[in-house]
Design an enzyme around this catalytic site. Structure first.
Site, PDB file in Angstrom:
ATOM      1  N   LYS A 298       9.995  18.985   1.037  1.00 33.01           N
ATOM      2  CA  LYS A 298       9.078  20.100   0.777  1.00 33.01           C
ATOM      3  C   LYS A 298       7.638  19.617   0.641  1.00 33.01           C
ATOM      4  CE  LYS A 298      11.070  21.124  -3.133  1.00 33.01           C
ATOM      5  NZ  LYS A 298      12.108  20.060  -3.126  1.00 33.01           N
TER       6      LYS A 298
ATOM      7  N   ARG B  97      11.451  28.176  -8.703  1.00 26.08           N
ATOM      8  CA  ARG B  97      12.694  27.411  -8.744  1.00 26.08           C
ATOM      9  C   ARG B  97      13.813  28.164  -9.428  1.00 26.08           C
ATOM     10  NH1 ARG B  97      10.335  21.967  -8.433  1.00 26.08           N
ATOM     11  NH2 ARG B  97      11.973  20.510  -7.904  1.00 26.08           N
TER      12      ARG B  97
ATOM     13  N   ARG C 241      12.252   6.921  -1.888  1.00 23.89           N
ATOM     14  CA  ARG C 241      10.943   7.551  -2.112  1.00 23.89           C
ATOM     15  C   ARG C 241      10.106   6.679  -3.044  1.00 23.89           C
ATOM     16  NH1 ARG C 241      10.122  13.768  -3.696  1.00 23.89           N
ATOM     17  NH2 ARG C 241      11.490  13.322  -5.473  1.00 23.89           N
TER      18      ARG C 241
ATOM     19  N   ARG D  44       9.908   6.956  -8.949  1.00 23.68           N
ATOM     20  CA  ARG D  44       9.840   7.904 -10.072  1.00 23.68           C
ATOM     21  C   ARG D  44      11.094   7.772 -10.938  1.00 23.68           C
ATOM     22  NH1 ARG D  44       8.500  13.565  -7.271  1.00 23.68           N
ATOM     23  NH2 ARG D  44      10.088  14.243  -8.739  1.00 23.68           N
TER      24      ARG D  44
ATOM     25  N   ARG E  88      19.855  16.591 -10.818  1.00 20.90           N
ATOM     26  CA  ARG E  88      18.892  17.530 -10.242  1.00 20.90           C
ATOM     27  C   ARG E  88      19.508  18.327  -9.098  1.00 20.90           C
ATOM     28  NH1 ARG E  88      14.289  13.673  -8.741  1.00 20.90           N
ATOM     29  NH2 ARG E  88      13.193  15.518  -8.036  1.00 20.90           N
TER      30      ARG E  88
HETATM   31  P1  ADP Z   1      10.553  17.026  -1.907  1.00 26.35           P
HETATM   32  O1  ADP Z   1       9.120  17.421  -2.123  1.00 26.35           O
HETATM   33  O2  ADP Z   1      11.357  18.110  -1.269  1.00 26.35           O
HETATM   34  O3  ADP Z   1      11.190  16.487  -3.132  1.00 26.35           O
HETATM   35  P2  ADP Z   1       9.461  14.784  -0.359  1.00 26.35           P
HETATM   36  O4  ADP Z   1       8.537  15.449   0.607  1.00 26.35           O
HETATM   37  O5  ADP Z   1       8.856  14.058  -1.492  1.00 26.35           O
HETATM   38  O6  ADP Z   1      10.579  15.841  -0.837  1.00 26.35           O
HETATM   39  O7  ADP Z   1      10.399  13.798   0.485  1.00 26.35           O
HETATM   40  C1  ADP Z   1      11.399  13.001  -0.169  1.00 26.35           C
HETATM   41  C2  ADP Z   1      11.410  11.596   0.435  1.00 26.35           C
HETATM   42  O8  ADP Z   1      11.911  11.649   1.772  1.00 26.35           O
HETATM   43  C3  ADP Z   1      10.027  10.962   0.557  1.00 26.35           C
HETATM   44  O9  ADP Z   1      10.149   9.580   0.342  1.00 26.35           O
HETATM   45  C4  ADP Z   1       9.584  11.269   1.979  1.00 26.35           C
HETATM   46  O10 ADP Z   1       8.693  10.285   2.483  1.00 26.35           O
HETATM   47  C5  ADP Z   1      10.913  11.264   2.735  1.00 26.35           C
HETATM   48  N1  ADP Z   1      10.974  12.264   3.796  1.00 26.35           N
HETATM   49  C6  ADP Z   1      10.414  13.503   3.839  1.00 26.35           C
HETATM   50  N2  ADP Z   1      10.735  14.156   4.978  1.00 26.35           N
HETATM   51  C7  ADP Z   1      11.548  13.323   5.679  1.00 26.35           C
HETATM   52  C8  ADP Z   1      12.224  13.424   6.955  1.00 26.35           C
HETATM   53  N3  ADP Z   1      12.149  14.527   7.713  1.00 26.35           N
HETATM   54  N4  ADP Z   1      12.967  12.368   7.333  1.00 26.35           N
HETATM   55  C9  ADP Z   1      13.060  11.250   6.560  1.00 26.35           C
HETATM   56  N5  ADP Z   1      12.451  11.092   5.366  1.00 26.35           N
HETATM   57  C10 ADP Z   1      11.698  12.118   4.923  1.00 26.35           C
HETATM   58  P1  ADP Z   2      11.138  17.377  -6.145  1.00 23.94           P
HETATM   59  O1  ADP Z   2      10.037  17.764  -5.198  1.00 23.94           O
HETATM   60  O2  ADP Z   2      11.611  16.014  -5.904  1.00 23.94           O
HETATM   61  O3  ADP Z   2      12.228  18.374  -6.257  1.00 23.94           O
HETATM   62  P2  ADP Z   2       9.210  18.065  -8.143  1.00 23.94           P
HETATM   63  O4  ADP Z   2       8.094  17.089  -8.132  1.00 23.94           O
HETATM   64  O5  ADP Z   2       9.016  19.371  -7.468  1.00 23.94           O
HETATM   65  O6  ADP Z   2      10.483  17.331  -7.587  1.00 23.94           O
HETATM   66  O7  ADP Z   2       9.656  18.366  -9.638  1.00 23.94           O
HETATM   67  C1  ADP Z   2       9.937  17.348 -10.553  1.00 23.94           C
HETATM   68  C2  ADP Z   2      10.436  17.985 -11.842  1.00 23.94           C
HETATM   69  O8  ADP Z   2       9.410  18.826 -12.392  1.00 23.94           O
HETATM   70  C3  ADP Z   2      11.635  18.904 -11.702  1.00 23.94           C
HETATM   71  O9  ADP Z   2      12.861  18.196 -11.718  1.00 23.94           O
HETATM   72  C4  ADP Z   2      11.473  19.802 -12.923  1.00 23.94           C
HETATM   73  O10 ADP Z   2      11.867  19.135 -14.105  1.00 23.94           O
HETATM   74  C5  ADP Z   2       9.964  19.986 -12.989  1.00 23.94           C
HETATM   75  N1  ADP Z   2       9.516  21.177 -12.259  1.00 23.94           N
HETATM   76  C6  ADP Z   2       8.693  21.208 -11.169  1.00 23.94           C
HETATM   77  N2  ADP Z   2       8.485  22.475 -10.773  1.00 23.94           N
HETATM   78  C7  ADP Z   2       9.179  23.275 -11.613  1.00 23.94           C
HETATM   79  C8  ADP Z   2       9.388  24.680 -11.707  1.00 23.94           C
HETATM   80  N3  ADP Z   2       8.837  25.542 -10.846  1.00 23.94           N
HETATM   81  N4  ADP Z   2      10.180  25.126 -12.715  1.00 23.94           N
HETATM   82  C9  ADP Z   2      10.747  24.293 -13.586  1.00 23.94           C
HETATM   83  N5  ADP Z   2      10.613  22.964 -13.544  1.00 23.94           N
HETATM   84  C10 ADP Z   2       9.844  22.445 -12.573  1.00 23.94           C
END
Ligand code: ADP
Ligand code: ADP
Ligand code: ZN
Length: 214
Positions: free
Chosen positions: A13, A88, A127, A160, A171
């Protein structure tokens, strides 16, 4: 253009949201980034949020809804924005719909970045995040030019705490229980679009651009 990104933790995302923000010139609003900035700065909000985040749980709705509603009402959001990590939960989605409706507005698209659970743990363990600017990389799929050093700011890269495999499992459970229902919510609203998140980053983005338009 007002866009919401949906998908499991690690689906990509944030990666796609950053590319959308750059191409369409709209702000990228990540609630995870906002919480991490608050933790770094030692704010009250950061202290509260951290206790939940460390356990892989969602931060309570009341700590996040007003924050996002205030943010999308700022001037730089007049032409739209891409929300990443919010909503979320169903109550968060309802609160956003209501806040927008009170101003005669609505979301344009909810994009579900679809990645099966099997792929997620590997994504997450690779990541790396920059402690300086929050930029995100992947050891295998999105490496930095110089190992361990952020391309953007030269900062140090870390895994992280909440990306450790035990917390990722937690999660994922929270995602299926509390966040996945949003897919039906936005399907019913007529704005859900799905992209295959298992292909490489550029290919996912091409599918996104197909949806949002050139
Ligand atoms: P989210 O915001 O949904 O948690 P991220 O954008 O941070 O996900 O992506 C999670 C991890 O996967 C990061 O290390 C990112 O560089 C990698 N990643 C994102 N998109 C892809 C993809 N299409 N293929 C492989 N790795 C990806
Ligand atoms: P990822 O992209 O890997 O899913 P985020 O960076 O979006 O992780 O979120 C990390 C953490 O921050 C989540 O696991 C949650 O604890 C908190 N968080 C982020 N956005 C929200 C939301 N909209 N509502 C509740 N908790 C949130
Ligand atoms: Zn950096």
């Amino acid at each position: 253009m007002k866009v919401v990104m949906l998908g499991a933790p690690g689906a990509g995302k944030g990666t796609q949201a950053k590319k959308i923000a750059a191409k369409y010139n709209i702000p990228h609003i990540s609630t995870g980034d906002i919480f991490r900035a608050n933790i770094k700065n030692g704010t009250e909000l950061g202290k509260k949020a951290k206790t939940y985040m460390d356990q892989g749980l969602l931060v309570p709705d009341e700590l996040v809804v007003d924050l996002v509603v205030d943010r999308v009402n700022q001037e730089d959001c007049a032409d739209g924005y891409v929300l990443d990590g919010f909503p979320r939960t169903i109550p968060q989605a309802e609160a956003l719909t209501k806040a927008l409706a009170s101003q005669g507005q609505k979301l344009d698209y909810a994009i579900d970045v679809d990645v099966p659970d099997e792929n997620i743990v590997r994504r997450m363990s690779g990541r790396r995040a920059c402690v300086g600017c929050g930029a995100t990389y992947h050891l295998e799929y999105a490496p930095t030019k110089k190992e361990g050093i952020c391309d953007v700011c030269g900062g140090e890269l870390i895994l992280r705490d909440d990306d450790k495999p035990e917390t990722v499992e937690k999660r994922l459970g929270v995602y299926h229980e509390q966040t996945q229902p949003l897919i039906d919510y936005y399907t019913n609203a007529g704005i859900l679009k799905r992209v295959d998140g298992t292909v490489d980053i550029e290919e996912v983005f091409q599918a996104v651009v197909q949806i949002l338009g050139e």
